[in-house]
Write a protein that holds these residues in place. Structure first.
Motif, PDB file in Angstrom:
ATOM      1  N   UNK A 134      30.679  43.205  47.777  1.00 40.47           N
ATOM      2  CA  UNK A 134      29.491  42.549  47.411  1.00 40.47           C
ATOM      3  C   UNK A 134      29.149  42.496  46.030  1.00 40.47           C
ATOM      4  N   UNK A 135      29.134  41.484  45.440  1.00 39.96           N
ATOM      5  CA  UNK A 135      28.930  41.535  43.715  1.00 39.96           C
ATOM      6  C   UNK A 135      27.838  40.268  43.512  1.00 39.96           C
ATOM      7  N   UNK A 136      27.253  40.463  42.522  1.00 38.85           N
ATOM      8  CA  UNK A 136      26.301  39.381  41.932  1.00 38.85           C
ATOM      9  C   UNK A 136      26.882  38.045  41.601  1.00 38.85           C
ATOM     10  N   UNK A 137      26.435  37.003  41.651  1.00 37.07           N
ATOM     11  CA  UNK A 137      27.083  35.900  40.958  1.00 37.07           C
ATOM     12  C   UNK A 137      27.463  35.782  39.728  1.00 37.07           C
ATOM     13  N   UNK A 138      26.529  36.472  38.896  1.00 37.75           N
ATOM     14  CA  UNK A 138      26.815  36.565  37.398  1.00 37.75           C
ATOM     15  C   UNK A 138      28.180  37.201  37.142  1.00 37.75           C
ATOM     16  N   UNK A 139      28.602  38.066  37.997  1.00 38.39           N
ATOM     17  CA  UNK A 139      30.128  38.848  37.489  1.00 38.39           C
ATOM     18  C   UNK A 139      31.286  38.020  37.959  1.00 38.39           C
ATOM     19  N   UNK A 140      30.913  36.709  38.245  1.00 38.01           N
ATOM     20  CA  UNK A 140      31.935  35.768  38.311  1.00 38.01           C
ATOM     21  C   UNK A 140      31.861  34.354  37.236  1.00 38.01           C
ATOM     22  N   UNK A 141      31.130  34.629  36.390  1.00 36.53           N
ATOM     23  CA  UNK A 141      30.682  33.595  35.712  1.00 36.53           C
ATOM     24  C   UNK A 141      31.199  33.928  34.294  1.00 36.53           C
ATOM     25  N   UNK A 142      31.632  33.105  33.402  1.00 41.42           N
ATOM     26  CA  UNK A 142      31.970  33.189  32.151  1.00 41.42           C
ATOM     27  C   UNK A 142      33.139  34.276  31.962  1.00 41.42           C
ATOM     28  N   UNK A 143      33.047  35.212  30.955  1.00 35.85           N
ATOM     29  CA  UNK A 143      33.949  36.230  30.591  1.00 35.85           C
ATOM     30  C   UNK A 143      33.923  37.265  31.789  1.00 35.85           C
ATOM     31  N   UNK A 144      32.907  37.329  32.218  1.00 34.12           N
ATOM     32  CA  UNK A 144      32.976  38.405  33.495  1.00 34.12           C
ATOM     33  C   UNK A 144      33.982  38.267  34.390  1.00 34.12           C
ATOM     34  N   UNK A 145      34.205  36.982  34.722  1.00 29.64           N
ATOM     35  CA  UNK A 145      35.243  36.554  35.804  1.00 29.64           C
ATOM     36  C   UNK A 145      36.518  37.327  35.694  1.00 29.64           C
ATOM     37  N   UNK A 192      34.119  25.576  42.053  1.00 22.54           N
ATOM     38  CA  UNK A 192      34.731  25.893  40.785  1.00 22.54           C
ATOM     39  C   UNK A 192      35.419  27.197  40.524  1.00 22.54           C
ATOM     40  N   UNK A 193      34.425  28.176  40.878  1.00 15.47           N
ATOM     41  CA  UNK A 193      34.666  29.716  40.717  1.00 15.47           C
ATOM     42  C   UNK A 193      36.070  29.928  41.583  1.00 15.47           C
ATOM     43  N   UNK A 194      35.660  29.396  42.869  1.00 14.53           N
ATOM     44  CA  UNK A 194      36.828  29.415  43.819  1.00 14.53           C
ATOM     45  C   UNK A 194      38.388  28.978  43.372  1.00 14.53           C
ATOM     46  N   UNK A 195      38.201  27.953  42.897  1.00 13.51           N
ATOM     47  CA  UNK A 195      39.507  27.315  42.185  1.00 13.51           C
ATOM     48  C   UNK A 195      40.012  28.254  41.252  1.00 13.51           C
ATOM     49  N   UNK A 196      39.148  28.770  40.529  1.00 13.59           N
ATOM     50  CA  UNK A 196      39.779  29.891  39.408  1.00 13.59           C
ATOM     51  C   UNK A 196      40.427  31.360  40.071  1.00 13.59           C
ATOM     52  N   UNK A 197      39.657  31.439  41.020  1.00 12.93           N
ATOM     53  CA  UNK A 197      40.273  32.628  41.748  1.00 12.93           C
ATOM     54  C   UNK A 197      41.455  32.488  42.529  1.00 12.93           C
ATOM     55  N   UNK A 198      41.966  31.253  42.822  1.00 14.17           N
ATOM     56  CA  UNK A 198      43.070  31.033  43.720  1.00 14.17           C
ATOM     57  C   UNK A 198      44.408  31.629  43.168  1.00 14.17           C
TER      58      UNK A 198
END
Length: 289
Positions: free
Chosen positions: A101-112, A152-158
């Motif tokens: 479980x992680x905050x949304x912010x950890x998946x945004x920008x350079x944090x991803x 959008x995030x899901x596509x980047x993680x794929x």
């Protein structure tokens, strides 16, 4: 005296044939069912259930959890440990990481990228956001915008083989602009955004899990199997008001659930004891399927 090679082969075949005859018509008690011994049923403990114990002695907790019979854990914080330290502990105890479980912010920008690298080391594929900030979900329009962000995030993680998921609490079932936020959100996310359905949280919001799980076949990849009782605040899994006779066939079938995560947030005894009792209760529920 050395036996003729042909006779050796014939004897070995005869023994195999005899064993087959003797066991014909018999099968394990759990044959054909999803059980703890079946690879399909991956049962993990959400470590938030034993958070105070983890803060005091994380290595000791992981060893205890493994001995109970859990095959994995889900993190909700890392207790100051690096990914390498966590992976070493998991490996030592034969445990897998079934999500975090992680905050949304950890998946945004350079944090991803940092988040991806951390979870690569953990061996984790399930990145679960357990809470969306109020300003991203207080109107229907905002919920739809947030759903698109998850796409959008899901596509980047794929490309990394990782899956983005969202975990419900209670607010997802309180109408916003005339709609149930849970449905608004998941009807505007694509099939690659997974649902982690928390049955206990839904019950606390006054809704049964089955109707919602049924609406999204193949997308409920992870479930927090948790109970809730209107009369017993310390009810363990299987002791509350959830209609498990409706939920179990769904999460063992069309929902597509891969990870069964036990979470217990109230305690009649010690948190670790409750975690073990919940596992035993869940095993009984599986055996009765």
């Amino acid at each position: 005296m050395t036996m003729n090679p042909i006779r050796q082969i014939a004897r070995a075949f005869a023994i195999v044939l005899l064993c087959a005859i003797l066991t014909a018509g018999t099968k394990p008690a759990y044959a054909g069912k999803a059980t703890p011994g079946n690879k399909k049923v991956l049962i993990g403990l959400q470590l938030y259930s034993v958070r105070d114990d983890c803060a005091r002695d994380l290595p000791g907790v992981l060893k205890a959890v493994s001995k109970m019979g859990y095959s994995g854990v889900e993190f909700a914080g890392y207790y100051g440990r690096s990914a390498e330290e966590l992976r070493k502990m998991l490996d030592e105890d034969g445990l897998k990481c079934y999500g975090t479980h992680i905050p949304l912010d950890t998946l945004l920008g350079d944090n991803l990228v940092k988040t991806v690298e951390f979870n690569k080391v953990l061996g984790n594929k399930m990145l679960i956001v357990p809470w969306i900030p109020t300003e991203r979900r207080n109107t229907k329009e905002k919920i739809i915008e947030t759903a698109k962000l998850f796409n959008d995030i899901s596509a980047k993680l794929k490309p990394y083989g990782m899956i983005l998921g969202y975990h419900n609490h209670m607010d997802e079932f309180k109408p916003v602009d005339g709609e149930i936020p849970f449905d608004t959100f998941f009807s505007h996310t694509n099939k690659d955004v997974a649902i982690q359905f928390d049955t206990g949280n839904a019950m606390e919001a006054g809704v049964q899990a089955a109707p919602f799980i049924k609406r999204y076949p193949g997308r409920v990849l992870s479930v927090h199997v948790k109970d809730h009782s209107a009369t017993n605040p310390k009810a363990l899994l299987g002791e509350g008001d959830e209609h498990w006779n409706e939920v179990m066939p769904l999460i063992l079938g069309p929902a597509g659930t891969r990870y069964f995560i036990i979470e217990q947030e109230s305690y009649a005894t010690t948190p670790l004891d409750c975690a073990e009792k919940c596992l035993r209760n869940f095993e009984k529920m599986l055996a009765n399927r």
